[in-house]
Design a protein around this motif. Structure first.
Motif, PDB file in Angstrom:
ATOM      1  N   UNK A 139      49.585  23.359  34.201  1.00 56.16           N
ATOM      2  CA  UNK A 139      50.203  24.476  35.095  1.00 56.16           C
ATOM      3  C   UNK A 139      51.583  24.409  35.343  1.00 56.16           C
ATOM      4  N   UNK A 140      52.114  23.452  35.904  1.00 54.28           N
ATOM      5  CA  UNK A 140      53.798  23.285  36.335  1.00 54.28           C
ATOM      6  C   UNK A 140      54.447  23.107  35.508  1.00 54.28           C
ATOM      7  N   UNK A 141      53.858  22.419  34.323  1.00 56.49           N
ATOM      8  CA  UNK A 141      54.642  21.917  33.045  1.00 56.49           C
ATOM      9  C   UNK A 141      54.363  23.357  32.645  1.00 56.49           C
ATOM     10  N   UNK A 142      53.392  24.266  31.820  1.00 54.79           N
ATOM     11  CA  UNK A 142      53.669  25.255  31.360  1.00 54.79           C
ATOM     12  C   UNK A 142      54.348  26.547  32.034  1.00 54.79           C
ATOM     13  N   UNK A 143      54.510  26.131  32.443  1.00 58.87           N
ATOM     14  CA  UNK A 143      55.450  27.590  33.646  1.00 58.87           C
ATOM     15  C   UNK A 143      57.485  27.442  33.121  1.00 58.87           C
ATOM     16  N   UNK A 144      57.213  25.892  33.253  1.00 59.69           N
ATOM     17  CA  UNK A 144      58.364  25.760  33.079  1.00 59.69           C
ATOM     18  C   UNK A 144      59.069  25.792  31.607  1.00 59.69           C
TER      19      UNK A 144
END
Length: 114
Positions: free
Chosen positions: A109-114
């Motif tokens: 999720x964090x990597x996707x938001x970047x």
């Protein structure tokens, strides 16, 4: 008015003899009763001793059975503890895997938001 009793020596001797016979008779009765009681107690003691030995034998047998049951119970408890330990290890492993998945999901999720 005073009454005078005339007692001769033969009356006294006869009374003493009668009293002596009565006392000796009572003693004889008492002695016989005591002897019967002693015999009864002796028989009861013999019976009681036999009963004590019988009870002691029963107690020993009962103690052996109790020891056997305790050993069986200990064996079953050890088996149950082993099964419980295995289940705990399996649940811990699953929780660890779920924790890793959650961590992976959060990272995704964090990597996707970047």
């Amino acid at each position: 008015m005073l009454k005078v009793l005339h007692i001769n020596q033969s009356d006294i001797a006869g009374g003493v003899a009668s009293l002596s016979m009565a006392i000796n008779g009572d003693r004889l009765l008492w002695a016989r009763a005591r002897l019967k009681e002693a015999n009864r107690e002796e028989k009861q003691m013999a019976t009681t001793a036999d009963e004590v030995w019988q009870l002691l034998g029963e107690l020993i047998a009962s103690q052996k059975e109790t020891d056997r049951r305790i050993q069986e119970t200990e064996r079953l408890l050890k088996e149950q503890i082993q099964k419980t330990d295995e289940q705990i290890r399996a649940v811990n492993k699953e929780l660890g895997e779920l924790g890793n998945r959650l961590g992976e999901f959060v990272e995704w999720q964090v990597a996707r938001r970047r």
